[in-house]
Structure formats: structure tokens, C-alpha cells
Scaffold this motif. Structure first.
Motif, PDB file in Angstrom:
ATOM      1  N   LEU A 152       0.835  -1.205   0.000  1.00  0.00           N
ATOM      2  CA  LEU A 152       0.000   0.000   0.000  1.00  0.00           C
ATOM      3  C   LEU A 152       0.865   1.248   0.000  1.00  0.00           C
ATOM      4  N   ASN A 153       1.886   1.249   0.843  1.00  0.00           N
ATOM      5  CA  ASN A 153       2.772   2.413   0.907  1.00  0.00           C
ATOM      6  C   ASN A 153       3.459   2.657  -0.423  1.00  0.00           C
ATOM      7  N   LYS A 154       3.846   1.550  -1.056  1.00  0.00           N
ATOM      8  CA  LYS A 154       4.535   1.676  -2.342  1.00  0.00           C
ATOM      9  C   LYS A 154       3.600   2.313  -3.371  1.00  0.00           C
ATOM     10  N   ILE A 155       2.351   1.847  -3.378  1.00  0.00           N
ATOM     11  CA  ILE A 155       1.385   2.395  -4.337  1.00  0.00           C
ATOM     12  C   ILE A 155       1.155   3.878  -4.048  1.00  0.00           C
ATOM     13  N   LEU A 156       1.016   4.204  -2.779  1.00  0.00           N
ATOM     14  CA  LEU A 156       0.784   5.603  -2.411  1.00  0.00           C
ATOM     15  C   LEU A 156       1.945   6.491  -2.843  1.00  0.00           C
ATOM     16  N   GLN A 157       3.146   5.967  -2.625  1.00  0.00           N
ATOM     17  CA  GLN A 157       4.339   6.739  -2.984  1.00  0.00           C
ATOM     18  C   GLN A 157       4.402   6.990  -4.484  1.00  0.00           C
ATOM     19  N   GLN A 158       4.128   5.928  -5.239  1.00  0.00           N
ATOM     20  CA  GLN A 158       4.162   6.055  -6.695  1.00  0.00           C
ATOM     21  C   GLN A 158       3.136   7.061  -7.178  1.00  0.00           C
ATOM     22  N   THR A 159       1.927   6.985  -6.609  1.00  0.00           N
ATOM     23  CA  THR A 159       0.877   7.916  -7.007  1.00  0.00           C
ATOM     24  C   THR A 159       1.274   9.342  -6.667  1.00  0.00           C
ATOM     25  N   ALA A 160       1.861   9.501  -5.487  1.00  0.00           N
ATOM     26  CA  ALA A 160       2.237  10.856  -5.068  1.00  0.00           C
ATOM     27  C   ALA A 160       3.280  11.444  -6.006  1.00  0.00           C
ATOM     28  N   THR A 161       4.220  10.626  -6.457  1.00  0.00           N
ATOM     29  CA  THR A 161       5.229  11.174  -7.367  1.00  0.00           C
ATOM     30  C   THR A 161       4.634  11.435  -8.734  1.00  0.00           C
ATOM     31  N   ASN A 162       3.615  10.704  -9.127  1.00  0.00           N
ATOM     32  CA  ASN A 162       3.051  10.887 -10.455  1.00  0.00           C
ATOM     33  C   ASN A 162       1.989  11.967 -10.520  1.00  0.00           C
ATOM     34  N   VAL A 163       1.426  12.320  -9.378  1.00  0.00           N
ATOM     35  CA  VAL A 163       0.340  13.307  -9.405  1.00  0.00           C
ATOM     36  C   VAL A 163       0.870  14.678  -9.790  1.00  0.00           C
ATOM     37  N   ILE A 164       0.159  15.364 -10.690  1.00  0.00           N
ATOM     38  CA  ILE A 164       0.505  16.739 -11.042  1.00  0.00           C
ATOM     39  C   ILE A 164      -0.597  17.618 -10.471  1.00  0.00           C
ATOM     40  N   ASP A 165      -0.275  18.385  -9.490  1.00  0.00           N
ATOM     41  CA  ASP A 165      -1.289  19.230  -8.855  1.00  0.00           C
ATOM     42  C   ASP A 165      -1.426  20.521  -9.661  1.00  0.00           C
ATOM     43  N   VAL A 166      -2.485  20.599 -10.436  1.00  0.00           N
ATOM     44  CA  VAL A 166      -2.634  21.744 -11.331  1.00  0.00           C
ATOM     45  C   VAL A 166      -2.916  23.020 -10.550  1.00  0.00           C
TER      46      VAL A 166
END
Lengths: 170, 90
Positions: free
Chosen positions: A58-72
Motif C-alpha cells: 500500500l505504501n509503495k502504491i501511495l508513494q508512486q501515485t504521489a510522485t506521479n500526481v501533477i497538482d494543477v
């Protein structure tokens, strides 16, 4: 994000293979390969117990998502200084000019010999900023084409005399 | 028979800046050409108007403008008749 399809996990009891059998086994379960961290051997007794594999996944998925998210919404407005703008424009023009001979040789077939239509125009932004057509010219065209088209439709034959006349043959 | 058409074309030729006029029917046959307009291009001009009309179907016939430094060519189609006007700037 929603769920677009779901199945009943236990519907296949016989063990026969179908399209729903996992090829690699249950993805989030005890069968995940245990990743050996380099500090595994340095764990002292009494330290925090190792998190379960589910938690780490779960942490790994969260981390990956956080790095991929572009906060417009949080993006800063890009204000280029004048000198930066000029510098960048110069760099782009340099690169474009470097690529020019390659493109020219590639598309030389399209360039007609004398009155070549496909030519590179240097100051293209001035050309594109200009209004497309003068309003007066537009109205002139519409009016005149309607007039001429109507005049064409008014072309008709004026009957002057008979085409077929009887000869007075005695 | 075509006095009216010729009159319209002559009137157009006297407009400011106009140096050439061409009329073609819906099949590209040149009906009349005056000034710098070349009657050989009537077919191409008609095809251009037909193609341009397909860009935005249902929005009516567009006016096509070809432009270079010193002159312009305006093309418009109305009820099958294509009209091309050549103008110079200034």
C-alpha cells in the motif's frame, strides 16, 4: 475512481483453468516475493516489528501515485522575464535553423522549381496575428457573388422568330 | 443574354484595387474572366470552393482568401457559381 467490473472470487471451486485463474497467484498476499532490504541483517532485537506485506505494498502504491500526481491548482504561474524570453526565443530559432537543411532535403520534392509555394516564412507570428479577412472584402464578395449568381439565373432565351418555317412550295 | 452578368463583372472591375475577376459554373467551366484572372484555373478554383465547403458542413459557403505581400485572391461560391476576385493592396 470507481470499480468498472467485479467478479465473485470463489465461483471457481473445481480448480479448472479459465480466463479468471490467476497466472501468478494472488497478487497481494503471502506469495509476493519478499524484497530483501540491505539493512535486514542490521535489525536489532526489540526494534519496530516489520510491517506486513500488505502495508508495504500500500505504501509503495501511495508513494508512486504521489510522485506521479501533477497538482494543477498548486502550479506557480510561469512569469518569464523579458531577457529569459528573448534568450529562449534565440535558442529555439537556433535549433530550428540547425534542422532546416535536413528538412529541406527531405521535402525538396514538394518545392516546385520557380514559384515555390511551400517556403519557410520567417516572422510567422506577425502573419498569424493579422485578422484573416477584411470585413469589407468579405461583404463585397458575398454581395457580388449573389448578384452575379442571380444574373446568371436570369439568362433566358428571347423568342424572336420561329426556327422552323414552312417554305411556300407550290 | 449575358448582359447583366457582364455588367456586374464590369462594375466589379472598377472597384478599388480589383485587377481581375473570374466566374465559373458549378462544373468548373469558365463563364467569364477579366484582367489578370486566368481562365485556365477556373476548374481548380471551383474545386477549392467545393472542398472548403466540406470543412464546416452546414455553415454556408466560406470565402477563401489567398494572400501574399502585394495582392489577394478572394474566392466565393454562391448557388454553384464560383466567383474569384484578384485585388492588389494599395
Amino acid at each position: 475512481m470507481g470499480c468498472c467490473c467485479s467478479t465473485d472470487k470463489d465461483s471457481n471451486q473445481n480448480g479448472e483453468t479459465n480466463e479468471r485463474t490467476h497466472l501468478l497467484g494472488n497478487p497481494v498476499s503471502n506469495n509476493t516475493p519478499i524484497q530483501r532490504t540491505p539493512y535486514d541483517g542490521l535489525r536489532y532485537p526489540g526494534s519496530v516489528p516489520k510491517p506486513t506485506d500488505e502495508q508495504s505494498a500500500l505504501n509503495k502504491i501511495l508513494q508512486q501515485t504521489a510522485t506521479n500526481v501533477i497538482d494543477v491548482a498548486a502550479l506557480d504561474s510561469h512569469n518569464l522575464e523579458q531577457h529569459e524570453y528573448v534568450e529562449r526565443a534565440r535558442q529555439y530559432i537556433q535549433k530550428a535553423q540547425a534542422a532546416q537543411p535536413v528538412l529541406q532535403s527531405k521535402y525538396s520534392k514538394l518545392i516546385l522549381s520557380k514559384n515555390s509555394v511551400l517556403k519557410d516564412v520567417p516572422a510567422i507570428d506577425n502573419l498569424l496575428i493579422d485578422s484573416p479577412i477584411c470585413v469589407m472584402d468579405y461583404h463585397m464578395m458575398i454581395k457580388n457573388s449573389a448578384k452575379i449568381s442571380k444574373a446568371l439565373n436570369d439568362i433566358h432565351i428571347e423568342h424572336k422568330e420561329d426556327l422552323v418555317v414552312p417554305f411556300a412550295i407550290p | 443574354m449575358d448582359k447583366e452578368v457582364q455588367k456586374c463583372v464590369d462594375e466589379l472591375m472598377t472597384s478599388a484595387g480589383v485587377v481581375g475577376v473570374l466566374c465559373a459554373d458549378k462544373r468548373g467551366m469558365c463563364l467569364t474572366s477579366q484582367g489578370v484572372a486566368n481562365p485556365d484555373y477556373s476548374g481548380s478554383l471551383t474545386s477549392l470552393t467545393q472542398l472548403a465547403a466540406t470543412i464546416e458542413p452546414g455553415k454556408g459557403d466560406p470565402v477563401i482568401l489567398f494572400e501574399n505581400h502585394g495582392s489577394q485572391c478572394l474566392i466565393h461560391q454562391n448557388a454553384g457559381m464560383t466567383l474569384a476576385v484578384y485585388k492588389t493592396n494599395g
